[in-house]
Design a protein around this motif. Structure first.
Motif: not given
Length: 319
Positions: A154, A214-217, A276-278, A289, A291
């Protein structure tokens, strides 16, 4: 407290040892002597109750000859430094209150994570962070060269979130080289942000073991030169050449680990490229990912042919 004081109260009745006393008084005298030697049960080692029980056993009159109108709360005047309750440590050590709790303080969190073979990078890549991460990598390999190492990331890389340079590009390359030299598998996990050099560390994990919340950048960008307002023109030119070399090195390493061409990586790095993750999985930065329950959900999804059959749709080849 009343239960604890019930036995000493009987000792306040005078007991005579005269032989002329009737038999029933003689038996009562024996019971009084037995009561004096009886230990008062204590629920735990509380200094307030211990002191009170001691006074009740040795001098009961001190408890019952109290002034009627006193400004002092009951029984507190028998203490030099009164304490109304036991300290948390005394209660914790008692048998009646959670006797299985640890009696030593827990270790600091970095040490606890390191014991689980987890290295957490939660700051920009400055020299102090680089030194600590490389030392932890070497230590974990020395502890067990076969067990995997988990690298949680992070970090904004060698820049801050506002884009100001805080570290040299060599900080990220130093951690990357240390990762490549280890015998252990390194599982990388992005939690929050992986920007610049931190994104390189994320992509440099073991193939198939690179994860992202999932919501990481994730973001890749060109290296930035620190402020050069006080440098001579020739020094600025030398610094600019070094930045170009670092950019080319970063492009080659990202192309290697994402399995993209160098031209593709160079084109998307012309400007900051956020993922984004995708999108990071599609670009090749990560493999999965994280999840919770995703695998089970995907396993329960029916195949397209089953959906068509349940909907009454016939396959065109079978018509």
């Amino acid at each position: 407290m009343a239960t604890c004081l019930r036995l000493p109260m009987a000792s306040s009745v005078p007991c005579s040892s005269s032989s002329s006393m009737p038999l029933k008084h003689h038996s009562f005298n024996i019971r009084c002597a037995a009561n004096r030697s009886t230990k008062i049960p204590m629920p735990f080692k509380d200094p307030f109750l211990s002191k009170l029980a001691s006074v009740a056993a040795n001098n009961p009159d001190a408890l019952f000859s109290r002034p009627q109108n006193s400004d002092t709360p009951p029984f507190l005047d028998i203490y030099d430094s009164p304490k109304l309750m036991a300290t948390p440590a005394q209660v914790e050590r008692s048998v009646s209150y959670n006797e299985h709790r640890p009696r030593r303080p827990p270790p600091d969190l970095p040490s606890l994570l390191l014991h689980g073979r987890i290295i957490y990078i939660g700051m920009p890549l400055v020299p102090a962070v680089t030194e600590l991460v490389i030392a932890e990598l070497m230590y974990l390999q020395w502890m067990d060269p076969k067990e995997p190492i988990y690298l949680y990331i992070n970090s904004t890389g060698t820049t801050r979130d506002d884009g100001e340079t805080v570290g040299m590009e060599s900080e990220g390359f130093a951690i990357y080289d240390a990762m490549m030299q280890l015998k252990n598998e390194i599982h990388t996990v992005a939690v929050g942000a992986a920007i610049g050099q931190a994104c390189l560390l994320l992509a440099a994990g073991c193939k198939g073991k690179r994860f992202m919340m999932p919501h990481s950048k994730a973001m890749i960008q060109q290296p930035r030169a620190p402020s050069s307002g006080l440098m001579a023109a020739s020094d600025v030119f030398i610094r600019a050449k070094e930045v170009i070399i670092n950019r080319d090195t970063l492009v080659k390493l990202l192309a290697k680990h994402t399995e993209n061409s160098e031209e593709t990586v160079a084109n998307v790095m012309r400007r900051p490229y956020y993922m984004d993750a995708t999108r990071a999985r599609e670009f090749g930065v990560i493999d999965k990912i994280l999840w919770r329950g995703q695998e089970q959900i995907m396993a329960d999804v029916s195949a397209p042919e089953v959906w068509d059959k349940n909907a009454g749709i016939k396959v065109a080849d079978a018509i």
